[in-house]
Write an enzyme that holds these catalytic residues in place. Structure first.
Site, PDB file in Angstrom:
ATOM      1  N   LYS A  22      30.823  48.586  54.887  1.00 41.95           N
ATOM      2  CA  LYS A  22      31.483  49.128  53.797  1.00 41.95           C
ATOM      3  C   LYS A  22      30.922  48.466  52.542  1.00 41.95           C
ATOM      4  O   LYS A  22      30.766  49.268  51.505  1.00 41.95           O
ATOM      5  CB  LYS A  22      33.221  48.998  54.070  1.00 41.95           C
ATOM      6  N   ASN A  23      31.210  47.102  52.511  1.00 47.18           N
ATOM      7  CA  ASN A  23      30.853  46.556  51.074  1.00 47.18           C
ATOM      8  C   ASN A  23      29.307  46.443  50.883  1.00 47.18           C
ATOM      9  O   ASN A  23      29.105  46.231  49.619  1.00 47.18           O
ATOM     10  CB  ASN A  23      31.566  44.945  51.103  1.00 47.18           C
ATOM     11  N   CYS A 116      45.340  44.714  42.710  1.00 43.25           N
ATOM     12  CA  CYS A 116      45.664  45.223  44.124  1.00 43.25           C
ATOM     13  C   CYS A 116      46.755  44.142  44.737  1.00 43.25           C
ATOM     14  O   CYS A 116      46.978  43.182  44.318  1.00 43.25           O
ATOM     15  CB  CYS A 116      44.484  45.707  44.631  1.00 43.25           C
ATOM     16  N   ARG A 121      42.386  41.620  39.757  1.00 45.22           N
ATOM     17  CA  ARG A 121      40.889  41.895  40.070  1.00 45.22           C
ATOM     18  C   ARG A 121      40.113  42.166  38.898  1.00 45.22           C
ATOM     19  O   ARG A 121      39.573  43.054  38.360  1.00 45.22           O
ATOM     20  CB  ARG A 121      40.983  43.152  41.005  1.00 45.22           C
ATOM     21  N   ASP A 314      37.414  37.360  53.421  1.00 42.17           N
ATOM     22  CA  ASP A 314      37.826  38.645  54.147  1.00 42.17           C
ATOM     23  C   ASP A 314      38.238  38.531  55.494  1.00 42.17           C
ATOM     24  O   ASP A 314      38.604  39.452  56.221  1.00 42.17           O
ATOM     25  CB  ASP A 314      36.904  39.721  53.873  1.00 42.17           C
ATOM     26  N   ARG A 406      40.604  52.198  55.429  1.00 43.91           N
ATOM     27  CA  ARG A 406      39.659  52.035  54.306  1.00 43.91           C
ATOM     28  C   ARG A 406      38.566  51.192  54.870  1.00 43.91           C
ATOM     29  O   ARG A 406      37.434  51.507  54.230  1.00 43.91           O
ATOM     30  CB  ARG A 406      40.534  51.218  53.192  1.00 43.91           C
TER      31      ARG A 406
HETATM   32  C1  EPZ Z   1      33.983  41.976  46.972  1.00 48.19           C
HETATM   33  O1  EPZ Z   1      35.012  42.210  45.789  1.00 48.19           O
HETATM   34  C2  EPZ Z   1      34.279  42.674  48.042  1.00 48.19           C
HETATM   35  N1  EPZ Z   1      34.428  44.049  48.057  1.00 48.19           N
HETATM   36  C3  EPZ Z   1      35.983  42.175  48.705  1.00 48.19           C
HETATM   37  O2  EPZ Z   1      36.093  42.601  49.848  1.00 48.19           O
HETATM   38  C4  EPZ Z   1      35.925  40.448  48.935  1.00 48.19           C
HETATM   39  O3  EPZ Z   1      37.012  39.877  49.154  1.00 48.19           O
HETATM   40  C5  EPZ Z   1      35.088  39.721  47.520  1.00 48.19           C
HETATM   41  O4  EPZ Z   1      34.058  40.484  47.023  1.00 48.19           O
HETATM   42  C6  EPZ Z   1      34.940  38.509  47.692  1.00 48.19           C
HETATM   43  O5  EPZ Z   1      34.180  38.328  48.529  1.00 48.19           O
HETATM   44  C7  EPZ Z   1      33.352  44.812  48.019  1.00 48.19           C
HETATM   45  O6  EPZ Z   1      32.293  44.265  48.195  1.00 48.19           O
HETATM   46  C8  EPZ Z   1      33.633  46.358  47.646  1.00 48.19           C
HETATM   47  P1  EPZ Z   1      34.285  39.108  43.498  1.00 48.19           P
HETATM   48  P2  EPZ Z   1      34.453  41.893  44.232  1.00 48.19           P
HETATM   49  O7  EPZ Z   1      34.016  39.746  41.981  1.00 48.19           O
HETATM   50  O8  EPZ Z   1      33.156  42.048  44.301  1.00 48.19           O
HETATM   51  C9  EPZ Z   1      36.990  36.774  40.592  1.00 48.19           C
HETATM   52  C10 EPZ Z   1      37.489  43.792  51.228  1.00 48.19           C
HETATM   53  O9  EPZ Z   1      38.547  43.525  52.016  1.00 48.19           O
HETATM   54  N2  EPZ Z   1      36.360  37.499  39.418  1.00 48.19           N
HETATM   55  O10 EPZ Z   1      33.400  38.484  44.356  1.00 48.19           O
HETATM   56  O11 EPZ Z   1      35.506  42.690  43.717  1.00 48.19           O
HETATM   57  C11 EPZ Z   1      37.907  37.200  41.281  1.00 48.19           C
HETATM   58  O12 EPZ Z   1      39.240  37.446  40.658  1.00 48.19           O
HETATM   59  C12 EPZ Z   1      37.427  43.441  49.865  1.00 48.19           C
HETATM   60  O13 EPZ Z   1      36.404  44.493  51.758  1.00 48.19           O
HETATM   61  C13 EPZ Z   1      36.530  37.233  38.031  1.00 48.19           C
HETATM   62  O14 EPZ Z   1      37.269  36.349  37.742  1.00 48.19           O
HETATM   63  O15 EPZ Z   1      34.995  40.208  44.319  1.00 48.19           O
HETATM   64  C14 EPZ Z   1      37.790  36.554  42.556  1.00 48.19           C
HETATM   65  O16 EPZ Z   1      38.816  35.393  42.475  1.00 48.19           O
HETATM   66  C15 EPZ Z   1      38.639  42.930  49.338  1.00 48.19           C
HETATM   67  N3  EPZ Z   1      36.035  38.004  37.085  1.00 48.19           N
HETATM   68  C16 EPZ Z   1      36.410  36.021  42.792  1.00 48.19           C
HETATM   69  O17 EPZ Z   1      36.042  36.048  41.179  1.00 48.19           O
HETATM   70  C17 EPZ Z   1      35.186  39.017  37.517  1.00 48.19           C
HETATM   71  O18 EPZ Z   1      34.672  39.716  36.491  1.00 48.19           O
HETATM   72  C18 EPZ Z   1      35.567  36.865  43.565  1.00 48.19           C
HETATM   73  O19 EPZ Z   1      35.809  38.286  43.074  1.00 48.19           O
HETATM   74  C19 EPZ Z   1      34.934  39.438  38.784  1.00 48.19           C
HETATM   75  C20 EPZ Z   1      35.443  38.578  39.686  1.00 48.19           C
END
Ligand code: EPZ
Length: 442
Positions: A22-23, A116, A121, A314, A406
């Protein structure tokens, strides 16, 4: 709304094949916006999030044909540039269209994704990276409004408080493929899904080095062309079913398993006492066959979630379910989403003994879990409750399983094929059954 009814205590046995990721699929589908040529994808899974992405891309002038194992995408109209709130609010990963839209159409309006169940996020790193490439980005009425006459390559540090950002890296890397000059992303996400995206962009004609490492270099090109690529197996789905075999003392063989993307999980499972044995003779370890079985005694361990190649956030909820049955105290620390513990209270309803202190939970192992009605809150917490229900004594009723749909294709069917006693029913049916049992004469 749908509900799962699980009668626990059955050992899972049999064989299953891991679906496409999915990701990986989400940002790769968004990459179709970088060209007016066809993008053909193999193994995009049949999931609600991807149906939402198809709908979003359709509104942005991209024709999407989904024929089971084949997804064909081609932009036919580039006049639209607004990703509506009604779609973005259902899937915050919609943000991954921002980079491609900006690079190709020079403008984009996308609703600011909200938080969420697992926490805030933010997308500040996405915006920082795109601004560094020369985009003018402002917020107005809950929308991100971005435009750029031309993007110009530069060096960008993309790290935040929790380290790298997966979709932030996807957005900046995708946008940089059409920027003038060279872009270096420092503190890039190293997740395998980023590598799969880079493979796709390269097949489309992009020039990318270092995908999978913390430093990615992108040499901009004038345009991108057609490509046909295969989506990598879903490492989180694979890990979830490995843990399902372990928690039920089962013996499950898993095909199309991305073993080399799961080394952090394998490291923890080995210490817990869960055997993961490779049974195929293929060369690579990106798609292989493994057999998962656990010894009756599970050792307690320490788990800390980190960006890849560390232990994936995850899979945090799912391994917590397993460790509820370990002989002793385990410690789980969540470093990516410090609020990602909505499953803790629900596991407690099933007899788990968990003590949370901020980002850390001490899991005191218990001899058994007991089935109970519980509430799913988010995708991976739902998977955790399914695992707990499979192992628990008695009946577990999981409400709001739409969260599961999802990220997991037909989970109840696949678990039933492995011997689980699990049904998907309408929650009214469950309520009627319960009241009938209460009203029935003693
Ligand atoms: C991806 O989300 C995945 N989703 C998430 O999987 C996964 O948990 C996450 O990466 C971490 O591995 C998809 O790929 C669609 P991040 P993403 O930006 O890219 C902070 C699932 O269950 N952050 O890597 O949105 C954020 O708050 C989902 O399949 C900022 O501070 O996550 C977090 O603490 C849930 N500023 C950390 O970075 C930003 O602009 C990692 O988030 C972006 C993120």
């Amino acid at each position: 709304m749908d509900t799962f009814v699980i009668d626990g205590g059955r050992r899972l046995k049999g064989r299953l094949t891991v679906s496409g990721s999915k990701n990986a699929s989400l940002p790769i589908m968004a990459a179709a916006l970088l060209t007016d040529q066809p993008l053909t994808l193999h193994d995009v899974p049949d999931l609600r999030d991807l149906a939402n992405m198809r709908g979003l891309l359709g509104e942005l002038g991209c024709d999407v044909q989904y024929e089971g194992n084949l997804t064909r995408l081609q932009v036919v109209d580039e006049s639209a540039s607004h990703a509506r709130y009604e779609i973005v609010r259902t899937m915050r990963a919609s943000i991954c269209i921002l980079g491609p839209m900006l690079a190709r159409r020079k403008r984009a309006r996308i609703s600011m994704p909200g938080g969420c169940a697992i926490g805030d996020r933010p997308v500040d790193l996405h915006l920082r990276g795109l601004r560094a490439l020369g985009a003018d980005i402002r917020l107005d009425g809950g929308d991100i409004i971005a435009q750029a006459d031309e993007l110009t390559g530069t060096t960008i540090f993309l790290g935040g408080p929790a380290g790298s950002t997966v979709l932030g890296t996807a957005n900046v890397m995708s946008a940089a493929t059409l920027a003038r000059g060279t872009t270096v992303i420092e503190c890039a996400a190293c997740e395998p899904e980023i590598v799969n995206l880079a493979e796709t962009l390269t097949a489309m004609g992009a020039r990318i080095e270092g995908a999978g490492t913390p430093r990615i270099t992108i040499h901009g090109v004038r345009e991108l062309g057609p490509a046909e690529v295969r989506i990598m197996p879903d490492r989180i789905e694979a890990g979830t079913y490995m843990l399902a075999s372990a928690i039920t003392n089962g013996q499950v063989t898993i095909d199309n398993c991305p073993l080399d993307a799961l080394l952090a999980l394998l490291d923890r499972l080995d210490e817990v006492g869960v055997g993961v044995t490779r049974t195929d003779r293929a060369q690579g370890a990106d798609r292989c066959t493994v057999m998962v079985e656990s010894s009756r005694r599970l050792n307690p361990v320490q788990v800390t979630t980190q960006p890849h190649p560390g232990f994936p956030t995850d899979l945090q909820a799912q391994i917590m379910a397993l460790l509820c049955l370990a002989d002793g105290n385990s410690i789980i620390t969540e470093r990516i989403y410090e609020q990602r513990f909505l499953h803790v209270a629900e596991l407690g309803r099933m007899g788990a003994v968990l003590h949370r202190q901020g980002p850390t939970v001490v899991v005191s192992g218990v001899p058994k879990l007991v089935g109970a009605p519980v509430m799913a809150s988010d995708l991976r917490a739902s998977a955790c409750l399914v695992l707990a229900g499979l192992a628990a004594q008695g009946r577990t009723i999981i409400n709001r399983v739409y969260h599961l749909d999802r990220g997991y294709q037909r989970m109840e069917e696949r678990l039933r094929q492995l011997g689980a006693a699990i049904e998907r029913v309408d929650e009214e049916e469950v309520a009627a059954d319960a009241s009938a049992r209460v009203a029935a004469p003693r």
